[in-house]
Design an enzyme around this catalytic site. Sequence first.
Site, PDB file in Angstrom:
ATOM      1  N   ARG A  40       0.819  -1.211   0.000  1.00 36.86           N
ATOM      2  CA  ARG A  40       0.000   0.000   0.000  1.00 36.86           C
ATOM      3  C   ARG A  40       0.856   1.267   0.000  1.00 36.86           C
ATOM      4  O   ARG A  40       0.658   2.159  -0.822  1.00 36.86           O
ATOM      5  CB  ARG A  40      -0.919  -0.026   1.228  1.00 36.86           C
ATOM      6  CG  ARG A  40      -1.694   1.252   1.495  1.00 36.86           C
ATOM      7  CD  ARG A  40      -2.821   1.444   0.544  1.00 36.86           C
ATOM      8  NE  ARG A  40      -3.681   2.542   0.976  1.00 36.86           N
ATOM      9  CZ  ARG A  40      -4.486   3.212   0.175  1.00 36.86           C
ATOM     10  NH1 ARG A  40      -4.554   2.868  -1.111  1.00 36.86           N
ATOM     11  NH2 ARG A  40      -5.241   4.191   0.614  1.00 36.86           N
ATOM     12  N   ASP A  85       9.235  -6.275  -5.461  1.00 33.44           N
ATOM     13  CA  ASP A  85       8.548  -6.784  -4.278  1.00 33.44           C
ATOM     14  C   ASP A  85       8.454  -8.303  -4.377  1.00 33.44           C
ATOM     15  O   ASP A  85       7.656  -8.828  -5.155  1.00 33.44           O
ATOM     16  CB  ASP A  85       7.147  -6.185  -4.142  1.00 33.44           C
ATOM     17  CG  ASP A  85       6.534  -6.445  -2.777  1.00 33.44           C
ATOM     18  OD1 ASP A  85       6.793  -7.525  -2.205  1.00 33.44           O
ATOM     19  OD2 ASP A  85       5.810  -5.579  -2.268  1.00 33.44           O
ATOM     20  N   ALA A 112      12.017   5.027   5.191  1.00 34.08           N
ATOM     21  CA  ALA A 112      10.959   5.431   6.120  1.00 34.08           C
ATOM     22  C   ALA A 112      10.112   4.217   6.480  1.00 34.08           C
ATOM     23  O   ALA A 112       8.938   4.363   6.828  1.00 34.08           O
ATOM     24  CB  ALA A 112      10.090   6.529   5.504  1.00 34.08           C
ATOM     25  N   ALA A 113      10.710   3.033   6.385  1.00 31.46           N
ATOM     26  CA  ALA A 113       9.978   1.786   6.647  1.00 31.46           C
ATOM     27  C   ALA A 113      10.365   1.212   8.002  1.00 31.46           C
ATOM     28  O   ALA A 113       9.647   1.372   8.989  1.00 31.46           O
ATOM     29  CB  ALA A 113      10.232   0.786   5.530  1.00 31.46           C
ATOM     30  N   ASP A 169      14.094   7.943   8.491  1.00 32.79           N
ATOM     31  CA  ASP A 169      13.103   8.138   9.547  1.00 32.79           C
ATOM     32  C   ASP A 169      13.166   7.014  10.572  1.00 32.79           C
ATOM     33  O   ASP A 169      12.535   7.097  11.618  1.00 32.79           O
ATOM     34  CB  ASP A 169      11.694   8.203   8.942  1.00 32.79           C
ATOM     35  CG  ASP A 169      10.631   8.557   9.966  1.00 32.79           C
ATOM     36  OD1 ASP A 169      10.833   9.528  10.724  1.00 32.79           O
ATOM     37  OD2 ASP A 169       9.594   7.852  10.021  1.00 32.79           O
ATOM     38  N   GLU A 178      16.275   2.449  18.363  1.00 34.69           N
ATOM     39  CA  GLU A 178      15.448   3.630  18.575  1.00 34.69           C
ATOM     40  C   GLU A 178      15.081   3.748  20.050  1.00 34.69           C
ATOM     41  O   GLU A 178      14.650   2.752  20.641  1.00 34.69           O
ATOM     42  CB  GLU A 178      14.185   3.558  17.704  1.00 34.69           C
ATOM     43  CG  GLU A 178      14.498   3.579  16.210  1.00 34.69           C
ATOM     44  CD  GLU A 178      13.244   3.607  15.331  1.00 34.69           C
ATOM     45  OE1 GLU A 178      12.115   3.581  15.884  1.00 34.69           O
ATOM     46  OE2 GLU A 178      13.394   3.656  14.100  1.00 34.69           O
ATOM     47  N   HIS A 195      11.422   8.813  13.496  1.00 30.73           N
ATOM     48  CA  HIS A 195      10.358   7.828  13.274  1.00 30.73           C
ATOM     49  C   HIS A 195       8.977   8.490  13.360  1.00 30.73           C
ATOM     50  O   HIS A 195       8.121   8.095  14.152  1.00 30.73           O
ATOM     51  CB  HIS A 195      10.451   6.675  14.269  1.00 30.73           C
ATOM     52  CG  HIS A 195       9.775   5.417  13.780  1.00 30.73           C
ATOM     53  ND1 HIS A 195      10.175   4.163  14.159  1.00 30.73           N
ATOM     54  CD2 HIS A 195       8.722   5.231  12.935  1.00 30.73           C
ATOM     55  CE1 HIS A 195       9.401   3.246  13.579  1.00 30.73           C
ATOM     56  NE2 HIS A 195       8.508   3.886  12.830  1.00 30.73           N
ATOM     57  N   GLY A 240       6.985   8.982  10.518  1.00 34.06           N
ATOM     58  CA  GLY A 240       6.268   8.745   9.273  1.00 34.06           C
ATOM     59  C   GLY A 240       4.760   8.656   9.444  1.00 34.06           C
ATOM     60  O   GLY A 240       3.994   9.080   8.579  1.00 34.06           O
ATOM     61  N   ALA A 241       4.320   8.104  10.567  1.00 34.47           N
ATOM     62  CA  ALA A 241       2.880   7.963  10.816  1.00 34.47           C
ATOM     63  C   ALA A 241       2.343   9.051  11.735  1.00 34.47           C
ATOM     64  O   ALA A 241       1.182   8.999  12.132  1.00 34.47           O
ATOM     65  CB  ALA A 241       2.597   6.594  11.426  1.00 34.47           C
TER      66      ALA A 241
END
Length: 326
Positions: free
Chosen positions: A165, A185, A245-246, A271, A276, A294, A296-297
Amino acid sequence: MSRTNEQLHTFSSSVRRPLAVVADPISASGIVRLEEVFEVDTTAGRTRSDLIRRCSNADALIVRSATPVDAALIGASRCLTVIGRAGVGLDNVDLESARRAGITVVNTPDANSVSAAEHAMALLLAVARQIPQARQSMQEGRWDRAAFVGVELSGKTLAILGLGRVGRLVAERANAFGMRIVGYDPYLPATTAVPAYIRRVASVEAATSQADFVTVHMPLTDETRNLIDAHAIANMPQGVRIVNAARGGIVNEPALLAALESGQSAGAGLDVFVTEPATDRRLIDHPRVVATPHIGASTADAQNRAGLQVADAVINAFSDRLRSIA
């Protein structure tokens, strides 16, 4: 109140009100939804020993990425029937221990997708134009236009590793910028249709061998850990710019640092990190790195969606368990 929630209330009033422990912050709307069914304990900020103690009587546990749900926590939970992850990845949940304990694990795979894709694009643009570095120089009183000659996205090749997605949303946005897009993928079936502007290839090397930019959108697994290592970076064109950013660990950090130092990589947007909060300053402080903690969300939109979606998923899973034992 829905019929399912009425049934759950009937159950809880005849036995006890089920307990949901929320270990990491979720949106207020998600808490309100959970309170329709559960007694809710928001343990965010407490010690791990406190969390284990509270989870010993919990029917449901809700986390984000900060709380590790390991075998010790699962083993200490006598009543736990469902674990809800407000987000996409499940790498902080011991899925095998949960399976052995008969615990259902749910997540919110779509709640953060747009925010994550937009943040990846923000990093792409920031790395291409050195925006944070230019801002810093101005704050220090300089006006050094010649030091910040960037590159355009238009006409450049973007390799997207992971066409789920988020990866497809990044591709859609990059296509609008006029980029050529190559996608890889290994988990997406070959028969799955992707937009015509994505040229799908069968290996990392095929995707990245001509890439000006590389962006990663995969989960962290044994197969993807160190997917972008020294060998992979060496096979990319000189001056490649890499965005992750994953999940930390997909891009090998020492290999990326060496590539930045040698000039093989012209920049990176990060990110996520192996550890972390990130403590190794070598990448964070590198002059050609744009680093974020981190986030991204971290949009109000995504947080609200994730809270509501994880609450609904936990309630549905809990009601399914009740029906199975009725």
